[in-house]
Design a protein around this motif. Sequence first.
Motif, short mmCIF file in Angstrom:
data_model
loop_
_atom_site.label_atom_id
_atom_site.label_comp_id
_atom_site.label_asym_id
_atom_site.label_seq_id
_atom_site.Cartn_x
_atom_site.Cartn_y
_atom_site.Cartn_z
N ASP A 125 0.79 -1.10 -0.21
CA ASP A 125 -0.06 -0.01 0.00
C ASP A 125 0.93 1.09 -0.10
OD1 ASP A 125 -1.70 2.13 0.48
OD2 ASP A 125 -3.07 1.01 1.81
N THR A 127 -0.08 4.48 -0.06
CA THR A 127 -0.74 5.73 0.49
C THR A 127 0.36 6.53 1.31
OG1 THR A 127 -2.79 4.50 0.63
CG2 THR A 127 -2.88 6.72 1.64
N ASN A 475 -8.38 3.00 4.89
CA ASN A 475 -9.15 3.75 3.80
C ASN A 475 -10.31 4.52 4.16
OD1 ASN A 475 -9.17 4.23 0.79
ND2 ASN A 475 -10.94 3.09 0.80
N ARG A 478 -9.26 7.64 5.83
CA ARG A 478 -8.69 8.53 5.10
C ARG A 478 -9.77 9.25 4.22
NH1 ARG A 478 -7.45 8.08 -0.22
NH2 ARG A 478 -7.57 5.92 0.01
#
Length: 504
Positions: A125, A127, A475, A478
């Motif tokens: 991931d 991010t 997620n 966020r």
Amino acid sequence: MQITQDPIKKFVIVGGGTAGWLAGATLGNIFKHSDVEVELIESEDVNIIGVGEATIPPLIDTLESLGIDLSEFISATQASFKWGIKFENWYQEGHSYFHPFGELGKRIDGHEFYQCWLKLKAHGDNTPLMAYSPEAVLAENMRFFVPHQAMNTPLSGARFALHLDAVLAGKYLRNFAQSIGVKRTVGHVELVDKTLDGNIASVTLSSGHTIAGDFFIDCSGFNSLLIGNALNTDYQDWSEYLPCNRAVVVQTTLSEDIAPYTISRAQEAGWSWHIPLQHRMGNGYVYCDKYISDEQATATLMKNISGKALTPPRVIPFRTGLREQVWHKNCLALGLAQGFLEPLESTAIHLVSKSLALFVRMFPTKQHNAILQAEFNRRIHQDYVEIRDFLVLHYCTTKRSDSPFWQDWQHRPIPQTLQQRINFFAQQGGLLRETEALFQATSWYAVLDGMKVNPLSYNPTLDALDAKTLHKSLNMGRTALEQCVLKQPSHLQFLQQYCPAENP
């Protein structure tokens, strides 16, 4: 048991500016209903350095503890809000990262958020860490929020600081201090008289007027009239670790929107700052004169400004470090008289308020107390070491080698205390934590991640969490944060509605 006290009845503060008047406001507020006198001597012949125009969140707590109306203070000092610092070109040219305040994400099933993010990163991931920082997302979108309306939202843990006009801040604190009984005397200190045991007895002004006191606070800037000149307290020079020794500063007009963050931009021989206020921009270039001349530094700064210059560029020499004893005899040094650390993380005003808060907790009588003084000096030294190491972290992790300044940083020794932190973090992303430390986990994570210092692994206990479930949880958080931020007013809208600048 009968306890006898020999209380201090008269404080004399030498020097005004933000440090002096913050000391006056603090002591005046404590003793406003007593017979204790607080007198501040301010020379009109001494210019305020006025470099520290960016602050950190503890200032908000300090102002509120004094009973100062925050909106009024912001308007009077032409202040804007600050979510953190955007660092440009520090890791390498063209790279940037953000250092926010507040907390990153929320703990998940008892696990620290950073460790959860680290596990997902190991599972592919990508991010960015700052996607989970309320301050970083607010800053990126140029938004602010109404604090009491952010409760029970993803923004509830956000913390902010201020960009302010240091000269106007000093004037505001002066008026506030005088309103609660602090006496202001205008004059220049010529002589310092001491008692036989070495304490300060009085100071004499150029007018011939003598002012006696029980305890003296030195806010005389780099001159250090009391703690340095009169009491001969030695100075620890930290230029071995932080070689920058000069700054050139200039004020300019605003040419764009007021960003809710400071910009720190790495340069050939140091770094420049750009601080937006409501009425102007503050700019400076911190550098080492071993690598660049004053003329070259000035030219570099002027190339990096936006807007028109409001003042001529001014060069300020300095020496990084602090006094061996910042409380010695019956004298306490604050501000530049106490020590100096380059303003990379905006800690100058914080060190003044932190010193005052600690002094109040260890408040003396007229009698010398070696135990109180020793512990106070130890704690302040510890604060300076913490900040020094955090500043060095920005430099020693760079990959830049495009100039002699940055090439030398590839080989410069760093404090052992910092090396221990880096070594520990490199294993599993853990931090060495200290009591009452200024820089909490978010700060260390932000700079270490921003400078691409990656741990070898995450804490194995995170393997108890399912990666897919963890990914879904992060997620959702966020997305909720992004949606909440986009509902907030712009930074400029908030300033104009709630705390517009007064006419300078």
